[in-house]
Design a protein around this motif. Structure first.
Motif, PDB file in Angstrom:
ATOM      1  N   GLU A  41       0.836  -1.209   0.000  1.00 58.97           N
ATOM      2  CA  GLU A  41       0.000   0.000   0.000  1.00 58.97           C
ATOM      3  C   GLU A  41       0.869   1.257   0.000  1.00 58.97           C
ATOM      4  N   MET A  42       1.878   1.274   0.849  1.00 55.59           N
ATOM      5  CA  MET A  42       2.759   2.442   0.935  1.00 55.59           C
ATOM      6  C   MET A  42       3.639   2.556  -0.313  1.00 55.59           C
ATOM      7  N   ALA A  43       4.180   1.435  -0.786  1.00 61.55           N
ATOM      8  CA  ALA A  43       5.073   1.446  -1.956  1.00 61.55           C
ATOM      9  C   ALA A  43       4.333   1.919  -3.201  1.00 61.55           C
ATOM     10  N   ASN A  44       3.067   1.562  -3.310  1.00 60.30           N
ATOM     11  CA  ASN A  44       2.335   1.893  -4.531  1.00 60.30           C
ATOM     12  C   ASN A  44       1.731   3.297  -4.520  1.00 60.30           C
ATOM     13  N   LYS A  45       2.145   4.107  -3.541  1.00 57.78           N
ATOM     14  CA  LYS A  45       1.819   5.535  -3.598  1.00 57.78           C
ATOM     15  C   LYS A  45       2.770   6.222  -4.574  1.00 57.78           C
ATOM     16  N   ARG A  46       3.774   5.473  -5.039  1.00 56.55           N
ATOM     17  CA  ARG A  46       4.710   5.995  -6.037  1.00 56.55           C
ATOM     18  C   ARG A  46       3.994   6.049  -7.386  1.00 56.55           C
ATOM     19  N   PRO A  47       4.538   6.829  -8.320  1.00 53.33           N
ATOM     20  CA  PRO A  47       3.869   6.968  -9.623  1.00 53.33           C
ATOM     21  C   PRO A  47       4.023   5.743 -10.531  1.00 53.33           C
ATOM     22  N   ARG A  48       4.582   4.652 -10.027  1.00 58.18           N
ATOM     23  CA  ARG A  48       4.747   3.449 -10.855  1.00 58.18           C
ATOM     24  C   ARG A  48       4.436   2.221 -10.013  1.00 58.18           C
ATOM     25  N   GLN A  49       4.216   1.116 -10.679  1.00 58.74           N
ATOM     26  CA  GLN A  49       3.942  -0.147  -9.997  1.00 58.74           C
ATOM     27  C   GLN A  49       5.247  -0.701  -9.424  1.00 58.74           C
ATOM     28  N   VAL A  50       5.241  -0.988  -8.134  1.00 57.85           N
ATOM     29  CA  VAL A  50       6.408  -1.536  -7.450  1.00 57.85           C
ATOM     30  C   VAL A  50       6.162  -3.039  -7.265  1.00 57.85           C
ATOM     31  N   PRO A  51       7.207  -3.872  -7.375  1.00 60.42           N
ATOM     32  CA  PRO A  51       7.008  -5.313  -7.166  1.00 60.42           C
ATOM     33  C   PRO A  51       6.351  -5.608  -5.808  1.00 60.42           C
ATOM     34  N   ASP A  52       5.627  -6.716  -5.748  1.00 59.28           N
ATOM     35  CA  ASP A  52       4.912  -7.136  -4.550  1.00 59.28           C
ATOM     36  C   ASP A  52       5.856  -7.254  -3.343  1.00 59.28           C
ATOM     37  N   TYR A  53       5.313  -6.993  -2.172  1.00 54.79           N
ATOM     38  CA  TYR A  53       6.054  -7.060  -0.905  1.00 54.79           C
ATOM     39  C   TYR A  53       6.818  -8.377  -0.767  1.00 54.79           C
ATOM     40  N   ASN A  54       6.155  -9.497  -1.039  1.00 58.50           N
ATOM     41  CA  ASN A  54       6.800 -10.804  -0.860  1.00 58.50           C
ATOM     42  C   ASN A  54       7.967 -11.024  -1.814  1.00 58.50           C
ATOM     43  N   ILE A  55       7.884 -10.462  -3.009  1.00 60.68           N
ATOM     44  CA  ILE A  55       8.993 -10.551  -3.973  1.00 60.68           C
ATOM     45  C   ILE A  55      10.171  -9.727  -3.455  1.00 60.68           C
ATOM     46  N   ARG A  56       9.885  -8.502  -2.987  1.00 61.61           N
ATOM     47  CA  ARG A  56      10.945  -7.638  -2.454  1.00 61.61           C
ATOM     48  C   ARG A  56      11.557  -8.252  -1.204  1.00 61.61           C
ATOM     49  N   LYS A  57      10.722  -8.858  -0.370  1.00 66.03           N
ATOM     50  CA  LYS A  57      11.217  -9.494   0.864  1.00 66.03           C
ATOM     51  C   LYS A  57      12.123 -10.675   0.540  1.00 66.03           C
ATOM     52  N   LYS A  58      11.752 -11.485  -0.437  1.00 70.02           N
ATOM     53  CA  LYS A  58      12.573 -12.648  -0.816  1.00 70.02           C
ATOM     54  C   LYS A  58      13.936 -12.196  -1.317  1.00 70.02           C
ATOM     55  N   LYS A  59      13.970 -11.161  -2.168  1.00 74.76           N
ATOM     56  CA  LYS A  59      15.254 -10.654  -2.688  1.00 74.76           C
ATOM     57  C   LYS A  59      16.126 -10.136  -1.547  1.00 74.76           C
ATOM     58  N   LEU A  60      15.503  -9.488  -0.579  1.00 77.05           N
ATOM     59  CA  LEU A  60      16.216  -8.966   0.589  1.00 77.05           C
ATOM     60  C   LEU A  60      16.812 -10.119   1.398  1.00 77.05           C
ATOM     61  N   ILE A  61      16.015 -11.132   1.665  1.00 75.72           N
ATOM     62  CA  ILE A  61      16.488 -12.300   2.430  1.00 75.72           C
ATOM     63  C   ILE A  61      17.610 -13.015   1.681  1.00 75.72           C
ATOM     64  N   ASP A  62      17.452 -13.171   0.369  1.00 76.36           N
ATOM     65  CA  ASP A  62      18.505 -13.826  -0.427  1.00 76.36           C
ATOM     66  C   ASP A  62      19.819 -13.055  -0.301  1.00 76.36           C
ATOM     67  N   TYR A  63      19.746 -11.724  -0.379  1.00 74.80           N
ATOM     68  CA  TYR A  63      20.955 -10.906  -0.263  1.00 74.80           C
ATOM     69  C   TYR A  63      21.560 -11.020   1.139  1.00 74.80           C
ATOM     70  N   ILE A  64      20.723 -10.957   2.157  1.00 75.05           N
ATOM     71  CA  ILE A  64      21.217 -11.068   3.538  1.00 75.05           C
ATOM     72  C   ILE A  64      21.900 -12.421   3.748  1.00 75.05           C
ATOM     73  N   ASN A  65      21.349 -13.471   3.184  1.00 76.15           N
ATOM     74  CA  ASN A  65      21.958 -14.793   3.309  1.00 76.15           C
ATOM     75  C   ASN A  65      23.334 -14.856   2.646  1.00 76.15           C
ATOM     76  N   GLU A  66      23.548 -14.004   1.636  1.00 77.57           N
ATOM     77  CA  GLU A  66      24.860 -13.907   0.977  1.00 77.57           C
ATOM     78  C   GLU A  66      25.878 -13.206   1.874  1.00 77.57           C
ATOM     79  N   ILE A  67      25.460 -12.071   2.468  1.00 77.66           N
ATOM     80  CA  ILE A  67      26.434 -11.225   3.176  1.00 77.66           C
ATOM     81  C   ILE A  67      26.508 -11.468   4.679  1.00 77.66           C
ATOM     82  N   ALA A  68      25.448 -11.990   5.261  1.00 76.01           N
ATOM     83  CA  ALA A  68      25.417 -12.119   6.722  1.00 76.01           C
ATOM     84  C   ALA A  68      24.702 -13.397   7.146  1.00 76.01           C
ATOM     85  N   PRO A  69      25.156 -14.555   6.640  1.00 70.41           N
ATOM     86  CA  PRO A  69      24.459 -15.797   6.990  1.00 70.41           C
ATOM     87  C   PRO A  69      24.479 -16.035   8.497  1.00 70.41           C
TER      88      PRO A  69
END
Length: 154
Positions: A41-69
């Motif tokens: 809801e907050m992300a889509n106040k932007r003038p463009r469509q932002v990827p779904d929360y769960n997609i963004r969360k998965k990418k974040l977790i994948d990155y964290i698992n790379e740098i800070a397992p």
């Protein structure tokens, strides 16, 4: 014990975002780290469509698992710009130049509530090959990739 908070939409998890997250983990040093991730809801106040929360969360977790397992962290859904910062004590808030004013506002509101201010750690923009900041807007518009490399327009 270090209590650290960082937040964002993390629309295109680019090198600028990665620097913010790395700095937050460095400051937390295995202690408490809250990562605020903006709600759909907050992300889509932007003038463009932002990827779904769960997609963004998965990418974040994948990155964290790379740098800070194995590091301790919590991802919190943000429904406003402040998250838990007006209720919970933190030692550090990690921000970009773009979100620095929000950190100042948070500390003003905390001061009004007689809460201890949070140390603001500002991570400078990561620059693209053209010396301009890497941003999700520029990536979505096709100017650069997530590493700041210029896209050739043929």
């Amino acid at each position: 014990m270090a209590r650290v908070v960082v937040g964002g939409t993390f629309e295109c998890l680019h090198d600028g975002h990665k620097e913010l997250i790395k700095k937050a983990f460095e400051l937390a040093n295995g202690e408490e780290l809250d990562i605020g991730l903006t709600s759909n809801e907050m992300a889509n106040k932007r003038p463009r469509q932002v990827p779904d929360y769960n997609i963004r969360k998965k990418k974040l977790i994948d990155y964290i698992n790379e740098i800070a397992p194995g590091q301790n962290y919590t991802i919190l859904e943000l429904n406003d710009p402040y998250g838990k910062t007006l209720k919970k004590d933190y030692d550090y808030i990690v921000v970009s130049p773009e979100t620095y004013p929000v950190a100042l506002k948070i500390n003003n509101l905390r001061h009004e509530k007689n809460m201890r201010v949070i140390d603001v750690v500002r991570v400078e923009f990561v620059l693209a090959d053209d010396e301009k900041p890497i941003s999700s807007t520029r990536i979505v518009q096709g100017e650069i990739d997530i590493h700041g490399h210029l896209r050739s327009h043929s």
